[in-house]
Design a protein around this motif. Structure first.
Motif, PDB file in Angstrom:
ATOM      1  N   MET A  29      35.505  16.111 -37.928  1.00 15.40           N
ATOM      2  CA  MET A  29      34.365  15.429 -38.262  1.00 15.40           C
ATOM      3  C   MET A  29      34.161  14.263 -37.315  1.00 15.40           C
ATOM      4  O   MET A  29      33.026  13.930 -36.917  1.00 15.40           O
ATOM      5  CB  MET A  29      34.698  14.651 -39.563  1.00 15.40           C
ATOM      6  N   GLU A  30      35.245  13.675 -36.660  1.00 18.56           N
ATOM      7  CA  GLU A  30      35.294  12.829 -35.632  1.00 18.56           C
ATOM      8  C   GLU A  30      34.405  13.163 -34.535  1.00 18.56           C
ATOM      9  O   GLU A  30      33.853  12.523 -33.708  1.00 18.56           O
ATOM     10  CB  GLU A  30      36.787  12.235 -35.474  1.00 18.56           C
ATOM     11  N   GLY A  75      32.208  15.630 -34.333  1.00 25.01           N
ATOM     12  CA  GLY A  75      30.902  16.221 -34.671  1.00 25.01           C
ATOM     13  C   GLY A  75      30.935  17.679 -34.373  1.00 25.01           C
ATOM     14  O   GLY A  75      29.942  18.253 -34.682  1.00 25.01           O
ATOM     15  N   TYR A 122      33.783   7.051 -38.153  1.00 27.16           N
ATOM     16  CA  TYR A 122      33.060   8.306 -37.787  1.00 27.16           C
ATOM     17  C   TYR A 122      32.471   9.035 -38.909  1.00 27.16           C
ATOM     18  O   TYR A 122      31.977  10.370 -38.819  1.00 27.16           O
ATOM     19  CB  TYR A 122      33.921   9.188 -36.737  1.00 27.16           C
ATOM     20  N   MET A 123      32.677   8.664 -40.247  1.00 29.41           N
ATOM     21  CA  MET A 123      32.061   9.431 -41.300  1.00 29.41           C
ATOM     22  C   MET A 123      31.513   8.494 -42.178  1.00 29.41           C
ATOM     23  O   MET A 123      31.690   7.254 -42.283  1.00 29.41           O
ATOM     24  CB  MET A 123      33.208  10.014 -42.077  1.00 29.41           C
ATOM     25  N   SER A 157      29.688  13.548 -40.873  1.00 29.22           N
ATOM     26  CA  SER A 157      30.114  12.975 -39.728  1.00 29.22           C
ATOM     27  C   SER A 157      28.967  12.252 -39.029  1.00 29.22           C
ATOM     28  O   SER A 157      27.838  12.782 -39.240  1.00 29.22           O
ATOM     29  CB  SER A 157      30.308  14.316 -38.755  1.00 29.22           C
TER      30      SER A 157
END
Length: 256
Positions: free
Chosen positions: A85-86, A88, A105-106, A217
């Motif tokens: 997620m961080e 991408g 980051y989310m 994300s």
């Protein structure tokens, strides 16, 4: 003139196919990073390909169906999901708690999932845990990358032992390699049923869980182009029309 009319028809068809008219976004595929954590995220291996189910999976699937979005699931350990997620490499994550670090980051959709209390298990012959201080100097198992709330951030005397999944933690406790473990209540019940019996017991201390969310994300194209608002709207509608409760009820009606 005929050429202009024909070109206009083709262009209109393109716009319709691309989803430029109406309130919905164009059909697209999003990558969902999940770990096996029943009953919230259930990954069942079959001879063909994994089957995905669970509270959070059913919720996001219904929201995606309403929004005309396709989902592809990628099974990874919980901490790896956070990394995807961080960076991408994944678009969605199901069920993370909200923390200040993760907010960087989310984006958390504005429809919180049901909060789940945390329970504590110890060895079958060990003393009952009534308050957090009873874990002092004990080796206490936790999921790598998970957030357990302020109660534990203010308990520096606890010796945490991290593992990639809860199955490993339950087996470690059964073998006496750790003294206790902390887990969401329904998840603990599901794991004991699936992998037990274990020589363990549940303590009396019950910790109030933090709300979980479906998150996207901030590196995802679906977020940067603003399309995520359609999925968020459906999640909010589902929370209000009783769909959340109906899905939760399919899995929550279990005996402890």
């Amino acid at each position: 003139m005929r050429r202009l009319k024909a070109w206009s028809l083709v262009f209109t068809a393109f716009l319709l196919g691309a989803g430029w008219f109406g309130n919905e976004v164009a059909a697209r595929t999003l990558i969902v990073a999940i770990n096996d954590a029943p009953p919230y995220r259930i990954v069942t291996e079959t001879t063909d390909e994994p089957v995905y189910s669970g509270i959070y999976v059913d919720v996001v699937r219904e929201a995606a169906r309403r929004a005309g979005i396709d989902l592809v699931f990628q099974v990874v350990p919980f901490k790896r999901a956070l990394f995807l997620m961080e960076s991408g490499q994944a678009d969605l994550m199901l069920g993370p708690n909200r923390t200040e670090d993760r907010l960087q980051y989310m984006y958390y959709f504005g429809a919180a999932l049901p909060s789940e209390p945390k329970v504590i298990y110890t060895g079958a012959l060990d003393a009952n845990v009534i308050e957090i201080e009873d874990l002092e100097h004990k080796l206490t198992g936790v999921l790598r990358g998970a957030s357990y709330g302020w109660q534990f951030s203010e308990a520096p005397y606890i010796r945490f032992v991290e593992a990639a999944d809860y199955e490993t933690l339950f087996r470690m406790l059964d073998l006496g390699r750790i003294d206790a473990l902390i887990a969401p209540e329904l998840l603990a019940i599901a794991h004991i049923r699936k992998f037990g019996p274990f020589r363990i017991k549940r303590s009396d201390l019950l910790l109030q869980g933090k709300p979980s969310f479906i998150a996207i994300s901030r590196q995802s194209d679906f977020f940067t182009d603003g399309s995520f608002t359609v999925l968020e709207k459906h999640l909010i509608d589902m929370r209000q029309d009783g769909t959340f409760e109906e899905i939760y009820g399919r899995y929550a009606n279990t005996d402890s």
